[in-house]
Write an enzyme that holds these catalytic residues in place. Structure first.
Site, PDB file in Angstrom:
ATOM      1  N   LYS A   1       3.160  10.086   8.662  1.00 47.68           N
ATOM      2  CA  LYS A   1       2.479   9.563   9.859  1.00 47.68           C
ATOM      3  C   LYS A   1       3.119  10.043  11.177  1.00 47.68           C
ATOM      4  O   LYS A   1       2.931  11.186  11.565  1.00 47.68           O
ATOM      5  CB  LYS A   1       2.398   8.040   9.796  1.00 47.68           C
ATOM      6  CG  LYS A   1       1.360   7.563   8.747  1.00 47.68           C
ATOM      7  CD  LYS A   1       1.076   6.093   8.897  1.00 47.68           C
ATOM      8  CE  LYS A   1       0.123   5.560   7.857  1.00 47.68           C
ATOM      9  NZ  LYS A   1      -1.269   5.744   8.150  1.00 47.68           N
TER      10      LYS A   1
ATOM     11  N   ASP B   1       9.292   2.606   1.232  1.00 49.32           N
ATOM     12  CA  ASP B   1       8.116   3.253   1.799  1.00 49.32           C
ATOM     13  C   ASP B   1       8.100   3.007   3.310  1.00 49.32           C
ATOM     14  O   ASP B   1       7.649   1.964   3.783  1.00 49.32           O
ATOM     15  CB  ASP B   1       6.839   2.701   1.143  1.00 49.32           C
ATOM     16  CG  ASP B   1       5.583   3.380   1.678  1.00 49.32           C
ATOM     17  OD1 ASP B   1       5.681   4.089   2.692  1.00 49.32           O
ATOM     18  OD2 ASP B   1       4.512   3.188   1.088  1.00 49.32           O
TER      19      ASP B   1
ATOM     20  N   PHE C   1       0.862  -1.190   0.000  1.00 49.22           N
ATOM     21  CA  PHE C   1       0.000   0.000   0.000  1.00 49.22           C
ATOM     22  C   PHE C   1       0.895   1.236   0.000  1.00 49.22           C
ATOM     23  O   PHE C   1       1.725   1.411   0.879  1.00 49.22           O
ATOM     24  CB  PHE C   1      -0.933   0.036   1.221  1.00 49.22           C
ATOM     25  CG  PHE C   1      -1.860   1.222   1.176  1.00 49.22           C
ATOM     26  CD1 PHE C   1      -2.918   1.252   0.275  1.00 49.22           C
ATOM     27  CD2 PHE C   1      -1.651   2.319   1.992  1.00 49.22           C
ATOM     28  CE1 PHE C   1      -3.760   2.362   0.199  1.00 49.22           C
ATOM     29  CE2 PHE C   1      -2.492   3.430   1.935  1.00 49.22           C
ATOM     30  CZ  PHE C   1      -3.543   3.450   1.036  1.00 49.22           C
TER      31      PHE C   1
HETATM   32  N1  PLP Z   1       2.401   4.196   2.526  1.00 47.27           N
HETATM   33  C1  PLP Z   1       2.099   3.384   3.545  1.00 47.27           C
HETATM   34  C2  PLP Z   1       3.004   2.238   3.849  1.00 47.27           C
HETATM   35  C3  PLP Z   1       0.962   3.610   4.322  1.00 47.27           C
HETATM   36  O1  PLP Z   1       0.675   2.780   5.332  1.00 47.27           O
HETATM   37  C4  PLP Z   1       0.135   4.707   4.012  1.00 47.27           C
HETATM   38  C5  PLP Z   1      -1.097   4.957   4.776  1.00 47.27           C
HETATM   39  O2  PLP Z   1      -1.635   4.118   5.451  1.00 47.27           O
HETATM   40  C6  PLP Z   1       0.492   5.531   2.940  1.00 47.27           C
HETATM   41  C7  PLP Z   1       1.625   5.255   2.217  1.00 47.27           C
HETATM   42  C8  PLP Z   1      -0.357   6.715   2.569  1.00 47.27           C
HETATM   43  O3  PLP Z   1      -0.206   7.703   3.532  1.00 47.27           O
HETATM   44  P1  PLP Z   1      -1.282   8.893   3.634  1.00 47.27           P
HETATM   45  O4  PLP Z   1      -2.560   8.281   4.073  1.00 47.27           O
HETATM   46  O5  PLP Z   1      -0.681   9.825   4.660  1.00 47.27           O
HETATM   47  O6  PLP Z   1      -1.367   9.517   2.292  1.00 47.27           O
END
Ligand code: PLP
Length: 417
Positions: A278, A241, A156
């Site tokens: 986050k 990520d 994700f």
């Molecule tokens: N990447 C990862 C691993 C995530 O867990 C998330 C959100 O849960 C995102 C990207 C996207 O982040 P945002 O919701 O701040 O756009």
């Protein structure tokens, strides 16, 4: 959040007659029904938080170990965050990126010191940070006609068009076709699958060290070390990520450091760029991308940008979070609390829990029922957790969660599941 949140929890007093009618909507829920776009099935109505506890509109108290999906790294209403927000409200809240601001410079320095030689680009969310990783790869490969990025199934990376195209989950992409071209998905933890997917157009591999939304799936040390060798061999960027598993959540600054602990060759491992968000802002929106030397100058003036990213307020808050984490030794704390949680839940494995996975403040339990139903049941019993894919429920506690609170969570899980 990629997964569906649980439906509202409403406690029925023991004396109430059993009814099949849906509970009446509260005023706040009605406002949402009428005015807020329904992208999520929402759960509780939270009105207040303090430390690791939150209260709903009915006055019920919850132990909040969901942390707003890995965001509330210092819990609710931390006095140091409040002090910074108040101070910066008086000093300089927003200036924009046409100008220098001291806090952005200092935060970039701290991130580079924590990560390694390179530079930092600031944005506002995890999706934007991943979007920047994707643009970095496109820009890097542009002159040689390379643009394909290999990502993994169950990953994700966000909800923008580029990041949902990068995401390896069909349900996130459904209805948004045609997707952005140039993404190939292969099985996670499968080095041979990555190697087989490399073509003359491949420019990067993008992965999470721990797939949080995908069900707390952890990369193996061999996979990470192998990926680094493979990406170097083919002149590919290794894009990391770390939006969910970064910022000390695993008990180390970035998840690869924790995964590779005690593994020979770990010192040589560094991705080429890392997406962060986050927990970095503990509730104030901020995203960041660390870009390793020698790729830090791939973006040139005008090639990428943002109005809000790296504002004085956001960066001052993130600096405060880093100070508190250091001062209160929260890295040691979350490491120990994670171990305590795993030990506490261990006796339930084989009966009420199928498996426990994860480290520190990112721990998943695999359950038999639908995760949203389990989360709803636990909320009913006073514990907030977060559902994930593949029958997994996540603990994403603040880094300052206490031993007593972990014991309380274990008791609630024992009683409720
Ligand atoms: N990447 C990862 C691993 C995530 O867990 C998330 C959100 O849960 C995102 C990207 C996207 O982040 P945002 O919701 O701040 O756009």
């Amino acid at each position: 959040m990629s997964v569906e949140a649980p439906l509202p929890v409403k406690e029925t007093p023991a004396s109430s007659p059993v009814t099949t009618e849906a509970p009446a909507r509260t005023e706040i829920q009605s406002l949402y029904d009428q005015y807020v776009v329904g992208t999520v099935n929402r759960g509780l109505t939270l009105v207040k938080g303090k430390g690791r506890y939150a209260w709903d509109d009915q006055g019920r108290k919850y132990l909040d170990l969901g942390g707003g999906v890995a965001v509330n790294s210092l819990g609710h209403a931390h006095p140091a965050i409040k002090e910074t927000l108040t101070r910066m409200g008086d000093v300089l809240m927003h200036s924009c990126n046409l100008y220098y601001n001291e806090w952005q410079g200092r935060l970039a320095q701290r991130i580079v010191e924590l990560t390694g030689p390179g530079k930092v680009f600031f944005c506002n969310s995890g999706a934007e940070a991943n979007e920047a990783l994707i643009k970095l790869a496109r820009k890097f490969g542009n002159e040689t006609g390379r643009y394909e990025i290999i990502t993994t199934t169950n990953s994700f990376h966000g909800r923008t068009m580029a990041t949902l195209s990068a995401t390896g989950q069909d349900k996130i992409k459904h209805g948004f076709e045609p997707l952005l071209p140039g993404f190939v998905h292969v099985a996670y933890n499968d080095l041979a699958a990555i190697e087989a997917a490399i073509t003359p157009k491949t420019v990067a591999v993008q992965i999470e060290g721990i797939q949080g939304e995908g069900g707390v799936n952890i990369a193996t040390p061999e996979y990470l070390l192998g990926l680094r060798v493979l990406t170097k061999k083919h002149n590919l960027l290794l894009l990391w990520d770390g939006v969910q598993d970064g910022f000390f959540r695993t008990g180390r600054w970035q998840a690869y450091q924790r995964i590779l602990e005690n593994t020979a060759g770990a010192e040589d491992f560094a991705p080429d760029a890392i997406a962060m968000a986050k927990s970095l802002g503990a509730g104030y929106p901020i995203g960041a991308v660390w870009i390793r030397e020698p790729y830090q100058n791939v973006f040139t003036p005008g090639s990428h940008g943002t109005t809000f990213g790296g504002s004085p307020m956001a960066c001052a808050v993130a600096l405060t979070v880093l100070d508190v984490v250091e001062r209160e030794k929260l890295v040691d704390n979350i490491r120990a609390r994670g171990e305590q949680l795993k030990r506490g839940l261990e006796p339930l494995v084989g009966t009420r829990i199928k498996e426990i996975r994860g480290y520190g403040g990112l721990i998943g339990i695999v359950v038999a029922e639908e995760p949203a139903a389990v989360v709803s049941k636990l909320a009913h019993a006073g514990l907030i957790l977060i559902p994930a894919a593949n029958h997994t429920v996540r603990f994403l506690p603040p880094l300052n969660v206490t031993a007593d609170e972990i014991n309380e969570a274990v008791r609630i899980v024992e009683k409720s599941l």
